[in-house]
Motif scaffolding. Structure first.
Motif, short mmCIF file in Angstrom:
data_model
loop_
_atom_site.label_atom_id
_atom_site.label_comp_id
_atom_site.label_asym_id
_atom_site.label_seq_id
_atom_site.Cartn_x
_atom_site.Cartn_y
_atom_site.Cartn_z
N PRO A 142 0.81 -1.23 0.00
CA PRO A 142 0.00 0.00 0.00
C PRO A 142 0.84 1.27 0.00
N ASP A 143 1.99 1.27 0.67
CA ASP A 143 2.84 2.46 0.67
C ASP A 143 3.34 2.76 -0.73
N ALA A 144 3.68 1.69 -1.47
CA ALA A 144 4.12 1.90 -2.86
C ALA A 144 2.96 2.40 -3.72
N GLN A 145 1.75 1.90 -3.44
CA GLN A 145 0.59 2.38 -4.19
C GLN A 145 0.36 3.87 -3.94
N LEU A 146 0.50 4.31 -2.68
CA LEU A 146 0.36 5.74 -2.40
C LEU A 146 1.48 6.53 -3.06
N ALA A 147 2.70 5.99 -3.04
CA ALA A 147 3.82 6.68 -3.67
C ALA A 147 3.57 6.84 -5.16
N ASP A 148 2.99 5.81 -5.82
CA ASP A 148 2.68 5.91 -7.25
C ASP A 148 1.64 7.00 -7.49
N ALA A 149 0.62 7.06 -6.62
CA ALA A 149 -0.42 8.07 -6.79
C ALA A 149 0.13 9.47 -6.57
N VAL A 150 1.01 9.62 -5.59
CA VAL A 150 1.62 10.93 -5.32
C VAL A 150 2.48 11.37 -6.49
N ALA A 151 3.24 10.42 -7.06
CA ALA A 151 4.14 10.77 -8.17
C ALA A 151 3.37 11.09 -9.44
N ALA A 152 2.18 10.48 -9.60
CA ALA A 152 1.43 10.65 -10.85
C ALA A 152 0.53 11.88 -10.84
N ASN A 153 0.38 12.54 -9.71
CA ASN A 153 -0.54 13.66 -9.61
C ASN A 153 0.15 14.85 -8.94
N ALA A 154 -0.54 15.98 -8.99
CA ALA A 154 0.00 17.21 -8.37
C ALA A 154 -0.28 17.17 -6.87
N VAL A 155 0.62 16.56 -6.13
CA VAL A 155 0.43 16.34 -4.69
C VAL A 155 1.61 16.93 -3.93
N ALA A 156 1.29 17.66 -2.88
CA ALA A 156 2.31 18.18 -1.96
C ALA A 156 2.18 17.44 -0.64
N LEU A 157 3.22 16.68 -0.29
CA LEU A 157 3.21 16.02 1.01
C LEU A 157 3.51 17.03 2.12
N GLY A 158 2.97 16.75 3.30
CA GLY A 158 3.21 17.64 4.44
C GLY A 158 4.25 17.10 5.38
N ILE A 159 5.04 18.01 5.96
CA ILE A 159 5.99 17.65 7.01
C ILE A 159 5.79 18.62 8.17
N ALA A 160 6.27 18.23 9.34
CA ALA A 160 6.18 19.08 10.53
C ALA A 160 7.59 19.45 10.96
N LEU A 161 7.97 20.70 10.74
CA LEU A 161 9.25 21.18 11.23
C LEU A 161 9.16 21.41 12.73
N THR A 162 10.18 20.99 13.46
CA THR A 162 10.11 21.07 14.91
C THR A 162 11.51 21.14 15.50
N ASN A 163 11.59 21.67 16.70
CA ASN A 163 12.85 21.67 17.46
C ASN A 163 12.87 20.57 18.51
N GLU A 164 11.86 19.69 18.47
CA GLU A 164 11.79 18.60 19.43
C GLU A 164 12.49 17.34 18.93
N THR A 165 13.06 17.38 17.76
CA THR A 165 13.80 16.25 17.22
C THR A 165 14.97 16.77 16.40
N SER A 166 15.98 15.93 16.26
CA SER A 166 17.11 16.28 15.40
C SER A 166 17.10 15.48 14.11
N ALA A 167 16.01 14.71 13.89
CA ALA A 167 15.90 13.95 12.64
C ALA A 167 15.87 14.92 11.47
N PRO A 168 16.79 14.79 10.50
CA PRO A 168 16.84 15.77 9.42
C PRO A 168 15.61 15.73 8.53
N ALA A 169 15.23 16.89 8.05
CA ALA A 169 14.13 16.97 7.09
C ALA A 169 14.60 16.46 5.74
N PRO A 170 13.70 15.88 4.94
CA PRO A 170 14.11 15.39 3.62
C PRO A 170 14.48 16.54 2.69
N GLU A 171 15.08 16.18 1.59
CA GLU A 171 15.48 17.19 0.60
C GLU A 171 14.25 17.93 0.09
#
Length: 733
Positions: A142-171
């Motif tokens: 299912p994750d790959a199916q969602l990835a295919d749908a996101v890639a095939a359409n005009a979709v903006a994924l959301g992220i949450a910028l925060t100072n509560e983690t040091s996990a780097p944000a994606p490119e």
């Protein structure tokens, strides 16, 4: 000897009135401007409430917005199952919405974990539980199916910028072009992000953050359209969906100023220009979006509603968010105390598309301060020249102009001008200068009606007859040791005595006290009922004046003991001493004055005397007194922040002369010193142990102090709280 005040030309009553009013008003203006600058964050919270009120009165005009919300609501969960749904379902939402003509889709959701309903995970779980199951090699993901749908359409994924983690944000997916100096130093930085699965992030063509920066009162009034994590720039979800809806490739950011002090001015997204603050923020002007379609996610799976949905979705940007109980992303806004977060992003998109923006330029604070000074000075000039009634009317008129101008700036020019600072300056001028004006005006009338000589001090008649120019105000700065004393419980005592008996009591008390002070070279300033104010080192130079003041205080206690023994009374006094600079000389008014002193050191001496009641000791002195004496015994009792002063002062109880150590005070002073050291260091366990030992000693001069500390320790935890400094803040004089 003290330098005599220099003769000065006497001002007329009118000139004195104008000068007094102007000085008082200017001081009030300076105080208001200084306080506004010193407490800018707190002041801006009040300012924000004014702007919130403006939006409530006049919200942004409703439009047919280019945005709609796909709502994961209770009905959708009831139809499609509990959240989180299978990514296959989410992919179907993307496909169906795009098929109905959505210009772009933005997710106010993060898909940070793998789909829990994926067949491979279910098979693995069954095998872990001992269930033998055979499946083919190509299970659907299912994750790959969602990835295919996101890639095939005009979709903006959301992220949450925060100072509560040091996990780097994606490119980031979008690029930024700069016109002017690089303004990145002004952007809001974040240490990390809550991001989507790497499979989704890699396939996505757009990505923006939806997280709200914290605010002092948790009300969302502004939102940064660009933020920084590490050395990368990220767009907000709102402008990222606008970018892909217009099929634009990057953002253009304009700034002004030098590279050291650059400030952003506006941001271009495709064909849209957005004015922003120096930090890249937009002031959100809410309309409530009464005409915005809010589509239940379950409706996308209902063929009977396809035609209706096509009319609502065609050409619009869709934001996918949640309103279901337990999933709500609720924030407070100026127009709604509980608004879905996704709707705030929709407001931003609609505001940008309609080209309606609130403005609060960086120079506005300077303009507000200039307006505050201008209206304050105008009111001061009026106060100094016309009657109080006309002055009040002028103040009200100026206040109306300020408030009306602020509202017109908002309603006509969409400019945010804070009226509170100019109004505060008007209020400060009226509340300080107007009472002075009334007082001076009344005094001038009284002066005309009555004889001038009636208000002169008899002690000055001889000097003034020889030197009439001496009837002027003036003084000089000198180092003084100031003493205040009064009788404990005098108010209660006076209720039990007739006026005649009370007068006799005061005379019997004040006479020996005066003798003691004069013998120790004090200048007695005044008697205030049962209280005495005296000082040393003026008008004559007095060597070792802190030492002599301490000896005088001890003599006063001894004299009182003798008086009590002879009269059968049980009077107790409190004495406070402080050494510091003060203004001393002919102080008062042109009509009546006396030789006296004033200043912060005098106020502090008065506060120290008041502290004797709290610590139940007879004599308290400050560090400046204790450090300049010899042969005397002191016990430090506390560090206190007295009323009217921010800096703490160390107080010492004067115990007597050094010879008194033979009377058994050595052990008391040593153990008391250990207790005070433990208290101030925050070692409350040791303080309690020392206090237990001290309270086991026979009654002594510090027993009342120890009882006070016992009461304090009973209210404190076993260990000192964070930020402990051992300072007591007095709440009364």
């Amino acid at each position: 000897m003290a330098k005599a005040p220099s003769p000065r030309r006497r001002l007329s009553s009118s000139q004195r009135r104008k000068l007094g009013v102007m000085l008082m008003g200017v001081a009030a203006l300076v105080a208001v401007i200084t306080a506004h600058a010193a407490f800018a964050p707190q002041a801006f919270r009040l300012t924000s409430l004014v702007f919130d009120t403006y939006q409530t009165i006049k919200p942004r005009d409703a439009t047919d917005p280019p945005v709609a919300v796909i709502d994961i609501d209770e009905a959708s969960i009831g139809t499609l199952g509990q959240w989180p749904w299978s990514r296959r379902t989410v992919a179907e939402i993307v496909t169906r919405a795009s098929g109905l003509g959505a210009a772009a889709i933005g997710f106010d959701i993060v898909f940070s974990e793998a789909d829990r309903t994926a067949p491979a995970r279910l098979v693995e779980e069954m095998r872990r539980q001992g269930i033998a199951i055979e499946v083919g090699p190509d299970l659907p993901d299912p994750d790959a199916q969602l990835a295919d749908a996101v890639a095939a359409n005009a979709v903006a994924l959301g992220i949450a910028l925060t100072n509560e983690t040091s996990a780097p944000a994606p490119e980031p997916k979008a690029g930024f072009a700069f016109v002017g100096p690089d303004p990145q130093a002004r952007l809001l930085p974040y240490s990390g992000a809550l991001s989507n699965l790497s499979l989704l992030s890699e396939r996505a063509t757009a990505m923006g953050y939806f997280s709200f920066p914290p605010t002092p009162d948790n009300i969302i009034r502004t939102f940064p359209l660009i933020s920084k994590s590490g050395d990368r720039l990220y767009p907000a979800l709102s402008i990222e969906t606008l970018r892909i809806a217009q099929q634009a490739g990057s953002f253009v950011l304009r700034s002004a100023g030098s590279s050291e002090g650059s400030a952003m001015t506006d941001l271009r997204v495709g064909a849209l220009d957005i004015p922003v603050s120096a930090d890249g923020e937009i002031w959100i002007y809410y309309s409530g979006l009464p005409n915005m379609p809010v589509i239940s996610a379950a409706d996308l799976f209902d063929p009977a509603k396809a035609a209706t949905l096509a009319g609502q979705i065609q050409g619009r940007i869709l934001l996918v968010g949640t309103s279901a109980v337990g999933l709500r992303d609720i924030v407070a806004t100026p127009v709604d105390p509980a608004m879905a977060g996704v709707k705030v992003h929709a407001e931003i998109i609609d505001q940008i598309a309609s080209g309606v923006f609130l403005q609060r330029p960086d120079w506005m604070i300077g303009a507000e301060r200039a307006a505050a000074i201008a209206v304050g000075l105008v009111l001061l000039l009026v106060l100094a020249t016309v009657t109080p009634a006309l002055s009040v009317m002028t103040g009200l008129l100026l206040a109306g102009l300020v408030g009306g101008g602020s509202w017109l700036a908002f309603s006509r020019a969409l400019t945010l001008f804070d009226p509170l600072l100019p109004l505060a300056s008007l209020g400060a001028v009226l509340l300080t200068a107007l009472p002075l004006l009334l007082m001076l005006t009344h005094r001038e009338k009284r002066f005309v009606r009555e004889s001038f000589g009636r208000y002169l001090s008899p002690t000055l008649v001889e000097r003034l007859s020889e030197n009439p120019e001496g009837l002027t105000l003036g003084g000089e700065d000198r180092e003084l040791t100031i003493l205040f004393s009064d009788i404990r419980g005098f108010t209660t005592l006076s209720e039990k005595l007739t006026p005649t008996e009370l007068t006799g009591l005061l005379n019997n008390f004040l006479t020996p006290m005066t003798d003691v002070l004069l013998q120790r070279e004090a200048t007695i300033d005044k008697y205030i009922g049962d209280a005495i104010m005296a000082f040393w080192n003026a008008p004559l130079d007095i060597t070792d004046h802190p030492q002599k003041a301490c000896l005088a205080a001890l003599d006063m206690v001894t004299a009182l003991e003798r008086l009590n023994s002879e009269s059968g009374m049980r009077l107790k006094i409190g004495i406070g001493l402080n050494t510091g600079m003060a203004c001393v000389g002919n102080l008062g008014s042109d009509q009546r004055f006396s030789y006296s002193c004033l200043g912060d050191s005098v106020n502090l001496a008065s506060r120290v005397e008041g502290m004797t009641k709290l610590y139940d000791v007879s004599i308290l002195v400050t560090d400046d007194v204790q450090a300049r004496t010899t042969g005397l015994l002191f016990a430090e009792v506390d560090r206190v922040r007295v009323v009217g002063r921010q800096a703490p002062v160390t107080l010492h109880a004067l115990m007597g002369a050094s010879l008194d150590t033979a009377l058994g005070q050595t052990e008391l002073l040593e153990r008391h010193g250990s207790f005070i050291a433990a208290w101030q260091a925050g070692d409350l366990g040791a303080a309690r142990e020392y206090l237990r030992i001290l309270q086991a000693l026979p009654p002594n001069a510090l027993s009342g102090t120890h009882k006070l500390y016992q009461e304090r320790l009973e209210t404190l935890p076993e260990t000192a709280p964070d930020g402990w400094d051992g300072v007591f803040t007095a709440s009364s004089k």
